[in-house]
Structures are given as structure tokens and as C-alpha cells.
Design an enzyme around this catalytic site. Structure first.
Site, short mmCIF file in Angstrom:
data_model
loop_
_atom_site.label_atom_id
_atom_site.label_comp_id
_atom_site.label_asym_id
_atom_site.label_seq_id
_atom_site.Cartn_x
_atom_site.Cartn_y
_atom_site.Cartn_z
N TYR A 270 -4.40 -0.47 9.64
CA TYR A 270 -3.41 -0.35 8.65
C TYR A 270 -2.22 0.39 8.21
CZ TYR A 270 -4.70 -0.55 3.01
OH TYR A 270 -4.86 -0.72 2.44
N SER B 159 0.62 -0.91 -0.26
CA SER B 159 0.23 0.26 -0.09
C SER B 159 0.77 0.84 -0.06
CB SER B 159 -1.01 0.15 1.43
OG SER B 159 -0.83 1.37 1.50
P1 NAP Z 1 -12.18 -5.14 -1.03
O1 NAP Z 1 -12.66 -4.04 -2.23
O2 NAP Z 1 -12.29 -4.05 0.68
O3 NAP Z 1 -11.77 -6.88 -0.82
C1 NAP Z 1 -11.12 -7.38 0.09
C2 NAP Z 1 -11.63 -8.29 -0.27
O4 NAP Z 1 -10.94 -9.39 0.89
C3 NAP Z 1 -13.04 -9.36 -0.56
O5 NAP Z 1 -13.24 -10.34 -1.77
C4 NAP Z 1 -12.91 -9.98 0.98
O6 NAP Z 1 -14.15 -10.52 1.44
C5 NAP Z 1 -11.83 -10.52 1.45
N1 NAP Z 1 -11.77 -10.59 2.77
C6 NAP Z 1 -10.71 -9.42 3.75
N2 NAP Z 1 -10.59 -10.27 4.55
C7 NAP Z 1 -10.53 -11.66 4.46
C8 NAP Z 1 -10.01 -13.20 5.61
N3 NAP Z 1 -9.63 -12.12 7.11
N4 NAP Z 1 -10.52 -14.16 4.79
C9 NAP Z 1 -10.41 -13.83 3.92
N5 NAP Z 1 -10.58 -12.65 2.84
C10 NAP Z 1 -11.13 -11.82 3.09
O7 NAP Z 1 -10.31 -4.34 -1.12
P2 NAP Z 1 -9.79 -4.04 -1.55
O8 NAP Z 1 -9.37 -2.53 -2.02
O9 NAP Z 1 -9.85 -4.74 -3.08
O10 NAP Z 1 -8.12 -4.19 -1.44
C11 NAP Z 1 -7.32 -5.53 -1.67
C12 NAP Z 1 -6.24 -5.40 -0.68
O11 NAP Z 1 -5.50 -4.37 -1.78
C13 NAP Z 1 -5.98 -5.38 0.28
O12 NAP Z 1 -5.23 -5.84 0.36
C14 NAP Z 1 -6.24 -3.57 0.25
O13 NAP Z 1 -5.10 -2.80 1.91
C15 NAP Z 1 -4.61 -3.43 -0.69
N6 NAP Z 1 -4.73 -2.19 -1.33
C16 NAP Z 1 -6.10 -1.66 -1.97
C17 NAP Z 1 -5.89 0.17 -2.15
C18 NAP Z 1 -7.06 0.92 -2.79
O14 NAP Z 1 -6.69 1.59 -3.00
N7 NAP Z 1 -8.69 -0.10 -2.57
C19 NAP Z 1 -4.94 0.63 -2.17
C20 NAP Z 1 -3.81 -0.46 -1.83
C21 NAP Z 1 -3.89 -1.81 -1.38
P3 NAP Z 1 -14.88 -11.17 2.46
O15 NAP Z 1 -14.98 -9.65 2.74
O16 NAP Z 1 -15.68 -11.61 1.78
O17 NAP Z 1 -13.71 -12.35 3.37
C1 GCO Z 2 -7.11 5.56 3.21
C2 GCO Z 2 -6.85 4.24 1.66
C3 GCO Z 2 -5.65 3.72 1.65
C4 GCO Z 2 -6.37 2.76 0.62
C5 GCO Z 2 -4.69 2.32 -0.01
C6 GCO Z 2 -3.72 3.16 -0.36
O1 GCO Z 2 -7.93 5.59 3.64
O2 GCO Z 2 -5.51 6.51 3.00
O3 GCO Z 2 -7.50 3.20 2.27
O4 GCO Z 2 -5.22 3.30 2.44
O5 GCO Z 2 -7.50 2.04 0.54
O6 GCO Z 2 -3.54 0.98 0.89
O7 GCO Z 2 -2.33 2.74 -1.08
#
Ligand code: NAP
Ligand code: GCO
Length: 259
Positions: free
Chosen positions: A158, A145
Site C-alpha cells: 500500500y 495517503s
Molecule cells: P473503502 O471504504 O474500502 O472503499 C473502496 C471503494 O473502492 C469501494 O467503493 C470499492 O468498491 C472500490 N474499489 C475497490 N477496488 C476497485 C477497483 N479495482 N475498481 C473499481 N472500484 C474499486 O476505502 P476508503 O477508506 O473509502 O478509501 C478510499 C480511498 O482513500 C482509497 O484509495 C484509500 O487508499 C484512500 N485512503 C483511505 C484512508 C482511510 O483512512 N480510510 C486514508 C487515506 C487514503 P468495490 O469493492 O465494489 O469495487
Molecule cells: C493503515 C491504514 C492507513 C489508512 C490511510 C492513512 O493500515 O495504516 O489503513 O493506510 O488507510 O491510508 O492515510
């Protein structure tokens, strides 16, 4: 040259791929030739995801498994090995966030975030590495992230987890690189998924803030991660290890647009 990016004959597990970034990465690995499976906690959303993968022409299996349960994870890995094949590519994607000022966050809330976002990748990686060693190598991709490098208000748990995940990535690379296991991170910037939906609500100041902090002047989409994920999952990255590949539109390189 393009064969270096093919994943034919490989089995990939993407955790948390019922929607969001995980769904996009799982789709990309599938389209690059891998046999893809995924897990999540909510069976209804798993079923919906399997149907959506199929609607898009992809045969992707979904399993109900919480990455914080070592027993469930060990059972998942054994079931996948039996039903599909040993895991060659692991994407530790499952994650949550809780946006609470640190002094108002309970210890339980802090622990829940760290348990899913950091201990989960440890548990799943620990479960798949032995068979990777036996079979001559493998690929582990940890979804880090911006908060692996930066802090901001309300995301102490986080950021602590994602900072730790950066170092877990480097340590797996250090400890298991000798077995031809490459462990790298993908660091998405701000991506439009359900996790960031609260930040993108109409009129939310965060939206204009992120656009001013991003040279690309846009939110990322899950599909922006497809190519980088295939690269790190393929033989094209066999000498890349312990690296965090940021896919952020330039956020980490940019001081921000002058007001
Ligand atoms: P999201 O839309 O909230 O999706 C999260 C997924 O993980 C869902 O499929 C959820 O399904 C599953 N999950 C959550 N807790 C779990 C557990 N304990 N065991 C198994 N599955 C679990 O999140 P996203 O935005 O796609 O993010 C995916 C990854 O990218 C995360 O690690 C997040 O921190 C990272 N990330 C996101 C962003 C962003 O801007 N969106 C940026 C940087 C990094 P269930 O709840 O049904 O289990
Ligand atoms: C926040 C956002 C970020 C993104 C992502 C950025 O609240 O700042 O959720 O944390 O999820 O991790 O890379």
C-alpha cells in the site's frame, strides 16, 4: 468569491464511490453543482449507492467498472461521454489495502494492491486526459495517503503504491499542466470507513495510537474531505498543480502525544 468553488456545468467521475471516502467526495462535488458519475466492481453495492445518493437528493449515476481493466475503463469513459458528457473532473479514489508483513506477503498480493492503487489511476487518467486536452483543460485529483509519506508495519504494498501515486500526481502535473490540466493529490489521514474498520475495533491498540498521533485527537470522517475536494476540483485551485493536500488533522506535523 463563492462562485470560484461552484462546479455547475462540469462532469465529474469519482472512482470507487459506492461508499466510504468516494461517496463523500462524490456527494460534495454534486452539491457544488457537478454532474457526478462513479464506478465500482460490485453491482449490488453500486445499486445501493445510487439509491442512497437519490435518498439524499442527488442524481448520481453508477457504472460497473474495474479500474485495473484498460478495456473496461475506456468503455466507461466513452459511455459517460455519450450519456452524461465528457469528463472535466476525475477523482482517482478507488483503492484497497492488504495488511500483511512483507516477508509473508505473496507477490500476487503485492501486485494486486499496486495494480488497483497505482496502475488504476494511471489507466483512468490516461483515458480521460486526451478529451481534457481537446476541451481546454481539466482537473485530476488522486487520493493519496499518510503512506505517501510514511511507512508502517504490514503495509509495504500500500505504501509503495501510495508513494508512487504521489509521484504520478506530480508527473501528470508536469507533463499536462501546459494544457490547463491541474493534477493534485488529497492525502487523507486516518478516516473512519470500511477500509479502516479493522483498526477501530473495540480494544484495538491502533485506535489509541492514532488518537495520540493526531493533534485533532479524533479519527477523520469522509465528510472532512468534502471541502478540500471541492477546492481542488474548482477554479479556485487553477494555479495549484502537483500539490498533495493532506487532510490529516495534523498527523504529519506532530511527533505524537507524550505517553
Ligand atoms: P473503502 O471504504 O474500502 O472503499 C473502496 C471503494 O473502492 C469501494 O467503493 C470499492 O468498491 C472500490 N474499489 C475497490 N477496488 C476497485 C477497483 N479495482 N475498481 C473499481 N472500484 C474499486 O476505502 P476508503 O477508506 O473509502 O478509501 C478510499 C480511498 O482513500 C482509497 O484509495 C484509500 O487508499 C484512500 N485512503 C483511505 C484512508 C482511510 O483512512 N480510510 C486514508 C487515506 C487514503 P468495490 O469493492 O465494489 O469495487
Ligand atoms: C493503515 C491504514 C492507513 C489508512 C490511510 C492513512 O493500515 O495504516 O489503513 O493506510 O488507510 O491510508 O492515510
Amino acid at each position: 468569491m463563492k462562485d470560484m468553488f461552484r462546479l455547475d456545468g462540469k462532469v465529474a467521475l469519482v472512482t470507487g464511490a459506492s461508499y466510504g471516502i468516494g461517496f463523500a467526495i462524490a456527494s460534495a462535488l454534486c452539491r457544488a453543482g457537478a454532474r457526478v458519475v462513479f464506478n465500482a466492481r460490485r453491482q449490488e453495492l453500486i445499486d445501493q449507492a445510487v439509491a442512497e445518493y437519490a435518498r439524499q437528493g442527488m442524481d448520481v449515476r453508477g457504472y460497473c467498472c474495474d479500474v485495473t481493466s484498460e478495456e473496461e475503463v475506456q468503455q466507461l469513459v466513452a459511455t459517460v461521454a455519450r450519456e452524461v458528457g465528457p469528463i472535466d473532473i476525475l477523482v482517482n479514489n478507488a483503492g484497497i489495502i492488504k495488511r500483511i508483513p512483507m516477508t509473508e506477503m505473496s507477490v500476487e498480493e503485492f501486485r494486486q494492491v499496486v495494480d488497483i492503487d497505482l496502475t488504476g489511476p494511471f489507466i483512468v487518467s490516461k483515458a480521460v486526459i486526451p478529451s481534457m486536452i481537446e476541451r481546454g483543460g481539466g482537473k485530476i485529483i488522486n487520493i493519496c495517503s499518510m503512506m505517501s509519506e510514511l511507512g508502517r508495519e504490514t503495509v509495504s504494498a500500500y505504501a509503495s503504491a501510495k508513494g508512487g501515486l504521489k509521484m504520478l500526481t506530480r508527473n501528470i502535473a508536469s507533463e499536462y499542466g501546459r494544457y490547463n490540466i491541474q493534477c493534485n493529490g488529497l492525502g487523507p489521514g486516518y478516516i473512519a470507513t470500511p477500509q479502516t474498520a479493522p483498526l477501530r475495533e473495540e480494544g484495538h491498540p491502533f485506535n489509541s495510537f492514532i488518537l495520540a498521533k493526531t493533534p485533532a485527537s479524533r479519527w477523520g470522517t469522509p465528510d472532512d474531505l468534502a471541502g478540500p475536494a471541492v477546492f481542488l476540483a474548482s477554479s479556485a485551485s487553477d494555479f495549484v498543480n502537483g500539490h498533495i493536500l493532506y487532510v490529516d488533522g495534523g498527523i504529519l506535523a506532530y511527533i505524537g502525544k507524550q505517553p
